[in-house]
Scaffold this motif. Structure first.
Motif, mmCIF file in Angstrom:
data_model
loop_
_atom_site.group_PDB
_atom_site.id
_atom_site.type_symbol
_atom_site.label_atom_id
_atom_site.label_comp_id
_atom_site.label_asym_id
_atom_site.label_seq_id
_atom_site.Cartn_x
_atom_site.Cartn_y
_atom_site.Cartn_z
ATOM 1 N N LEU A 202 4.842 13.336 -8.451
ATOM 2 C CA LEU A 202 3.698 12.462 -8.733
ATOM 3 C C LEU A 202 2.904 12.976 -9.933
ATOM 4 O O LEU A 202 1.696 12.802 -10.013
ATOM 5 N N TYR A 203 3.583 13.648 -10.843
ATOM 6 C CA TYR A 203 2.966 14.240 -12.041
ATOM 7 C C TYR A 203 1.810 15.166 -11.681
ATOM 8 O O TYR A 203 0.926 15.408 -12.496
ATOM 9 N N GLY A 204 1.793 15.664 -10.447
ATOM 10 C CA GLY A 204 0.718 16.537 -10.000
ATOM 11 C C GLY A 204 -0.427 15.799 -9.339
ATOM 12 O O GLY A 204 -1.454 16.402 -9.023
ATOM 13 N N GLY A 205 -0.276 14.503 -9.102
ATOM 14 C CA GLY A 205 -1.336 13.706 -8.480
ATOM 15 C C GLY A 205 -1.687 14.194 -7.085
ATOM 16 O O GLY A 205 -0.904 14.885 -6.424
ATOM 17 N N ASP A 206 -2.875 13.829 -6.631
ATOM 18 C CA ASP A 206 -3.443 14.339 -5.389
ATOM 19 C C ASP A 206 -3.546 13.305 -4.281
ATOM 20 O O ASP A 206 -3.678 13.651 -3.116
ATOM 21 N N ILE A 207 -3.569 12.038 -4.649
ATOM 22 C CA ILE A 207 -3.890 10.956 -3.728
ATOM 23 C C ILE A 207 -2.785 9.911 -3.841
ATOM 24 O O ILE A 207 -2.288 9.643 -4.940
ATOM 25 N N LEU A 208 -2.413 9.335 -2.708
ATOM 26 C CA LEU A 208 -1.399 8.290 -2.703
ATOM 27 C C LEU A 208 -2.012 7.039 -2.095
ATOM 28 O O LEU A 208 -2.529 7.071 -0.977
ATOM 29 N N GLU A 209 -1.978 5.950 -2.841
ATOM 30 C CA GLU A 209 -2.562 4.697 -2.367
ATOM 31 C C GLU A 209 -1.610 4.073 -1.337
ATOM 32 O O GLU A 209 -0.521 3.620 -1.683
ATOM 33 N N VAL A 210 -2.023 4.097 -0.067
ATOM 34 C CA VAL A 210 -1.149 3.643 1.018
ATOM 35 C C VAL A 210 -1.769 2.553 1.874
ATOM 36 O O VAL A 210 -1.109 2.041 2.772
ATOM 37 N N GLY A 211 -2.999 2.184 1.639
ATOM 38 C CA GLY A 211 -3.675 1.180 2.460
ATOM 39 C C GLY A 211 -3.352 -0.224 2.017
ATOM 40 O O GLY A 211 -4.177 -0.898 1.404
ATOM 41 N N TYR A 212 -2.142 -0.668 2.306
ATOM 42 C CA TYR A 212 -1.720 -2.016 1.950
ATOM 43 C C TYR A 212 -1.125 -2.699 3.172
ATOM 44 O O TYR A 212 -0.210 -2.163 3.808
ATOM 45 N N VAL B 191 6.809 -4.469 0.925
ATOM 46 C CA VAL B 191 6.820 -3.662 2.140
ATOM 47 C C VAL B 191 5.445 -3.721 2.792
ATOM 48 O O VAL B 191 4.435 -3.989 2.143
ATOM 49 N N GLY B 192 5.414 -3.462 4.096
ATOM 50 C CA GLY B 192 4.174 -3.530 4.840
ATOM 51 C C GLY B 192 3.502 -2.176 4.994
ATOM 52 O O GLY B 192 3.904 -1.165 4.394
ATOM 53 N N MET B 193 2.466 -2.173 5.823
ATOM 54 C CA MET B 193 1.675 -0.967 6.064
ATOM 55 C C MET B 193 2.532 0.178 6.599
ATOM 56 O O MET B 193 2.358 1.319 6.184
ATOM 57 N N ASP B 194 3.460 -0.120 7.496
ATOM 58 C CA ASP B 194 4.281 0.949 8.072
ATOM 59 C C ASP B 194 5.079 1.687 7.007
ATOM 60 O O ASP B 194 5.200 2.915 7.056
ATOM 61 N N ALA B 195 5.630 0.981 6.040
ATOM 62 C CA ALA B 195 6.387 1.641 4.973
ATOM 63 C C ALA B 195 5.471 2.484 4.094
ATOM 64 O O ALA B 195 5.840 3.591 3.682
ATOM 65 N N HIS B 196 4.268 1.987 3.822
ATOM 66 C CA HIS B 196 3.317 2.762 3.023
ATOM 67 C C HIS B 196 2.921 4.043 3.753
ATOM 68 O O HIS B 196 2.928 5.134 3.173
ATOM 69 N N LEU B 197 2.570 3.911 5.021
ATOM 70 C CA LEU B 197 2.194 5.097 5.793
ATOM 71 C C LEU B 197 3.390 6.018 5.981
ATOM 72 O O LEU B 197 3.247 7.251 5.970
ATOM 73 N N GLY B 198 4.590 5.440 6.128
ATOM 74 C CA GLY B 198 5.802 6.245 6.246
ATOM 75 C C GLY B 198 6.072 7.054 4.985
ATOM 76 O O GLY B 198 6.530 8.201 5.050
ATOM 77 N N LEU B 199 5.789 6.477 3.819
ATOM 78 C CA LEU B 199 5.949 7.208 2.559
ATOM 79 C C LEU B 199 5.012 8.399 2.520
ATOM 80 O O LEU B 199 5.422 9.520 2.195
ATOM 81 N N LYS C 171 14.006 1.098 0.797
ATOM 82 C CA LYS C 171 13.107 1.147 -0.361
ATOM 83 C C LYS C 171 12.173 2.349 -0.263
ATOM 84 O O LYS C 171 11.922 3.035 -1.256
ATOM 85 N N ARG C 172 11.653 2.634 0.939
ATOM 86 C CA ARG C 172 10.776 3.802 1.122
ATOM 87 C C ARG C 172 11.509 5.076 0.735
ATOM 88 O O ARG C 172 10.966 5.927 0.033
ATOM 89 N N ARG C 173 12.742 5.211 1.146
ATOM 90 C CA ARG C 173 13.515 6.416 0.823
ATOM 91 C C ARG C 173 13.744 6.534 -0.683
ATOM 92 O O ARG C 173 13.651 7.622 -1.247
ATOM 93 N N ALA C 174 14.047 5.419 -1.344
ATOM 94 C CA ALA C 174 14.267 5.443 -2.796
ATOM 95 C C ALA C 174 12.975 5.790 -3.538
ATOM 96 O O ALA C 174 12.987 6.595 -4.481
#
Length: 175
Positions: A112-122, A128-136, A99-102
């Motif tokens: 990310l349409y030019g976005g600057d920040i990625l919400e990964v603190g979950y 998916v857990g924290m590791d997948a978010h941080l891995g993304l 799922k992270r790869r997809a």
């Protein structure tokens, strides 16, 4: 009108706490995105975009235009819950990697349409857990696309925020 009530209530909060902390400038903001993604502009005057313009056919233009407008004002845009809205159940480790790869491929394709920040603190979101978010987040960095990572800090129920599984706190500073 719910929108005007929210804007007025946020203004009251900012004014109340602003008086207590005069060295900090706070600006209220609102998460938007009738369709995924959901985004939050930081560092610009609050606005609520016309969500009727956000359709499957116009989504790309809608988000690119908003990010461009926020950047012109010196603000930043956060791309929220990149794995989706659902919480769980947690996928197997192998399925989380898949799922992270997809998700990375899809986000990389639209930048990310030019976005600057990625919400990964979950701790858990989008199955998916924290590791997948941080891995993304790390996957973007390994491709030399550097984003700021932030943690989710909204509470849609307004009860016992400190006990939430995803009860993180993040602040963004933008010049």
């Amino acid at each position: 009108n719910t929108e005007s009530w929210v804007v007025a209530h946020q203004r009251t909060i900012v004014d109340t706490y602003g008086a207590r902390h005069p060295g900090v400038r706070a600006q209220p903001c609102v998460e938007f995105g009738r369709l995924e993604p959901h985004c939050i502009p930081f560092g610009v005057p609050q606005f609520v975009p016309d969500q009727s313009l956000n359709t499957p056919a116009t989504k790309d233009t809608f988000f690119r235009d908003i990010v461009t407008a926020v950047h012109r004002q010196g603000g930043l845009v956060s791309w929220n819950h990149p794995f989706g809205y659902s919480e769980g159940p947690l996928l197997s480790p192998a399925d989380q990697v898949t799922k992270r790869r997809a998700v990375f491929s899809a986000l990389w394709a639209n930048n990310l349409y030019g976005g600057d920040i990625l919400e990964v603190g979950y701790a858990l979101r989008g199955e998916v857990g924290m590791d997948a978010h941080l891995g993304l987040w790390d996957t973007f960095s390994r491709r030399a696309h550097f984003l700021t990572g932030n943690g989710v800090n909204d509470d849609h129920s307004a009860f016992s925020w400190s006990t939430l599984r995803n009860g993180f706190l993040t602040g963004i500073w933008s010049s």
